[in-house]
Design a protein around this motif. Structure first.
Motif, PDB file in Angstrom:
ATOM      1  N   ILE A 363       0.829  -1.213   0.000  1.00 34.45           N
ATOM      2  CA  ILE A 363       0.000   0.000   0.000  1.00 34.45           C
ATOM      3  C   ILE A 363       0.860   1.259   0.000  1.00 34.45           C
ATOM      4  N   ILE A 364       1.866   1.295   0.868  1.00 33.17           N
ATOM      5  CA  ILE A 364       2.647   2.520   1.062  1.00 33.17           C
ATOM      6  C   ILE A 364       3.481   2.872  -0.160  1.00 33.17           C
ATOM      7  N   THR A 365       3.786   1.907  -1.015  1.00 35.02           N
ATOM      8  CA  THR A 365       4.576   2.189  -2.218  1.00 35.02           C
ATOM      9  C   THR A 365       3.710   2.291  -3.478  1.00 35.02           C
ATOM     10  N   SER A 366       2.387   2.192  -3.309  1.00 37.52           N
ATOM     11  CA  SER A 366       1.473   2.262  -4.457  1.00 37.52           C
ATOM     12  C   SER A 366       1.016   3.700  -4.700  1.00 37.52           C
ATOM     13  N   ARG A 367       0.257   3.908  -5.770  1.00 40.11           N
ATOM     14  CA  ARG A 367      -0.282   5.239  -6.057  1.00 40.11           C
ATOM     15  C   ARG A 367      -1.398   5.610  -5.074  1.00 40.11           C
ATOM     16  N   LYS A 368      -1.901   4.619  -4.344  1.00 43.35           N
ATOM     17  CA  LYS A 368      -2.954   4.846  -3.352  1.00 43.35           C
ATOM     18  C   LYS A 368      -2.370   4.869  -1.936  1.00 43.35           C
ATOM     19  N   TRP A 369      -1.143   5.417  -1.834  1.00 41.19           N
ATOM     20  CA  TRP A 369      -0.435   5.369  -0.559  1.00 41.19           C
ATOM     21  C   TRP A 369      -1.138   6.130   0.564  1.00 41.19           C
ATOM     22  N   THR A 421      -9.211  -2.602  -5.013  1.00 38.48           N
ATOM     23  CA  THR A 421      -8.512  -1.559  -5.769  1.00 38.48           C
ATOM     24  C   THR A 421      -7.546  -2.123  -6.808  1.00 38.48           C
ATOM     25  N   PHE A 422      -6.773  -3.161  -6.427  1.00 39.37           N
ATOM     26  CA  PHE A 422      -5.729  -3.668  -7.320  1.00 39.37           C
ATOM     27  C   PHE A 422      -5.932  -5.137  -7.710  1.00 39.37           C
ATOM     28  N   ASN A 423      -7.036  -5.719  -7.235  1.00 39.74           N
ATOM     29  CA  ASN A 423      -7.282  -7.147  -7.470  1.00 39.74           C
ATOM     30  C   ASN A 423      -6.132  -8.009  -6.932  1.00 39.74           C
ATOM     31  N   LEU A 424      -5.583  -7.576  -5.811  1.00 38.15           N
ATOM     32  CA  LEU A 424      -4.520  -8.316  -5.135  1.00 38.15           C
ATOM     33  C   LEU A 424      -5.069  -8.912  -3.848  1.00 38.15           C
ATOM     34  N   GLN A 425      -4.827 -10.183  -3.645  1.00 37.42           N
ATOM     35  CA  GLN A 425      -5.191 -10.820  -2.370  1.00 37.42           C
ATOM     36  C   GLN A 425      -4.177 -11.937  -2.092  1.00 37.42           C
TER      37      GLN A 425
END
Length: 499
Positions: A363-369, A421-425
């Motif tokens: 999360i912290i390194t994404s565009r949605k930080w 948001t990113f389809n990551l799980q």
């Protein structure tokens, strides 16, 4: 074996070696220090880490987030990025120091003089601890970017605790008084900060520029809000994990804080694999976001989740299997027996935390930080009132329950956010196996092995659980990384025997 996995194993070794020193220190504190003295050292560290999270002003996260851009811009790695981080963290520390001298001191005296007078007496030692903990974390972020995180972990986990062990022995032997011990204790972060500077100079990775480049002029509008949000987020996150010991010190005294923090320390054995994985994965995650490589992110997320869940559940089971025998063997102050239910809830929280993988780093390194801040605000909103109410009602157990409830909700929120948001799980079918396996083996060992000698009981249960769990883990092929590490160990063992 991949470079990341190899460095991860080295880092894990350093951290566990440090934890062995920590275990020795925990034993010495429980055996030879009065609980108030032990509580003082633990609470001083908690407060200094909380203060350092303020002092950093988010500057260390800037180094990790923006390093890939500066690496491409400055071919010789002679950038101003580290200089900027040092500058803002020093300003942050001066703000903390000024705030204390102007208005925080009377409040601290009022809140702690009744139940924890020793903390009031030695409170000024927080500041050298805070300053050098802050500066060390700046350098630590630099080691992450150059794939040398295992060196910082060596300093932080092994060297720091080794120095603590030396001080403990000197005090127990009567060579130094407690006031001198406390003063030397406050300089331990200075020692590892100086050691890390020397290392980075030796490997020529401390090249700092004092000239602002065009890149910084272009990126500063992104860097400032990013550092502000991560600063607030880090402070909130640390508040949620350190306030328990501070509240316990205020409401119940340093003796109970000592029991809680020492139990919390033992539960932190479970977190070691996460700390090793984070120091190795932070750089690749940041690079994957820059390259927009979602497949790589998904792979890192799933692998870390599974491997960390396996490690966490194994360590948690070993600790709970041997808790009573461990205390019967060490024979500390009887009040330390109050820590068993605390250990259970804290351990359960750690398993949940590790089982959700690298959600924070992603999360912290994404565009949605900015969501890092929002989720941590939710965490603090849950933790502080829960901690206060449950500590007043249930004491130390209430503090552990508050952590378990708030952090579980926190991780559920992050899981939903990353998925939507990113389809990551992070979960796969093997996650279920990794959960069921220790739950099946635990009662088999717990209800069959009972020995009168506590040390023999500890060894027997640990050996039996490790053997059964390890065989099933390999036979079911739960983790590719575990299989590869086992294959490497077996190959080298056979090669050694063949020689």
């Amino acid at each position: 074996m991949s470079t990341i996995r190899k460095k991860g194993i080295i880092t894990t070794f350093f951290i566990y070696a440090g934890f062995l020193f920590g275990a020795l220190n925990t034993y010495l504190y429980a055996k030879y220090f009065i609980p108030d003295q032990t509580g003082l050292t633990r609470v001083l560290l908690d407060i200094s880490l909380l203060f350092s999270s303020f002092a950093l002003l988010g500057s260390n996260t800037i180094v990790v987030k923006f390093f890939p851009y500066y690496k491409n811009y400055h071919k010789e790695n002679n950038s101003e990025l580290l200089t900027i981080s040092f500058f803002f963290s020093t300003i942050g520390f001066l703000i903390i120091l000024l705030s204390f001298t102007t208005f925080m001191k009377p409040l601290i005296i009022q809140k702690f003089v009744g139940k924890s007078p020793l903390l009031v007496q030695y409170f000024n030692l927080v500041f050298p601890l805070t300053l050098f903990a802050t500066l060390f974390q700046v350098l630590e972020s630099q080691t992450w970017t150059i794939q040398k995180g295992h060196v910082a972990n060596f300093m932080k986990e092994l060297l720091f605790r080794g120095l603590n062990s030396v001080l403990n022995v000197l005090f127990i032997a009567g060579i130094i008084s407690f006031p001198l011990y406390a003063n030397l204790f406050s300089l331990q972060y200075f020692a590892i900060f100086a050691a890390l500077i020397i290392y980075l100079l030796c490997v020529r990775q401390l090249k700092m520029s004092f000239k602002i480049s065009r890149l910084t002029k272009r990126l500063w509008k992104k860097m400032l809000p990013y550092s502000a949000v991560t600063f607030v987020s880090n402070v909130i996150s640390l508040l949620s994990t350190t306030m328990d010991s501070i509240i316990i010190s205020s409401l119940m005294g340093l003796s109970f804080a000592s029991v809680f923090i020492n139990t919390q320390y033992i539960s932190n054995f479970i977190v070691v694999p996460f700390r090793a994985a984070l120091s190795m994965a932070a750089g690749p995650i940041s690079q994957a976001w820059k390259d927009k490589d979602m497949l790589k992110l998904d792979r890192i997320y799933k692998k870390t989740s599974l491997n960390l869940l396996i490690a966490a559940s194994f360590i948690f089971a070993i600790i709970m299997l041997n808790w009573d025998d461990l205390l019967d063997w060490v024979k500390p102050d009887p009040m330390y027996h109050l820590g068993k239910p605390v250990m259970f809830y804290l351990g359960l929280y750690q398993v949940i935390e590790l089982g959700t993988g690298m959600n924070s780093a992603i999360i912290i390194t994404s565009r949605k930080w900015k969501f890092e801040l929002y989720s941590n605000i939710v965490l603090l909103t849950l933790t502080l009132p829960l901690s206060y109410v449950l500590i007043k009602s249930y004491g130390m157990v209430g503090a552990a329950l508050a952590i378990l409830i708030s952090r579980t909700i926190f991780n559920i929120i992050r899981y939903i956010f990353l998925y939507k948001t990113f389809n990551l799980q992070p979960f796969t079918k093997k996650t279920i196996v990794a959960l069921v396996l220790p739950m099946a083996v635990y009662p088999l060992v717990a209800y069959t092995i009972h020995l009168k000698d506590p040390f023999l009981g500890l060894v027997a249960r640990s050996t039996a659980f490790t053997a059964i769990y390890g065989v099933l883990l390999l036979q079911l092929n739960v983790s590719e990384d575990v299989m590869q590490v086992w294959g490497t160990v077996k190959k080298r063992a056979f090669a050694l025997i063949g020689r």
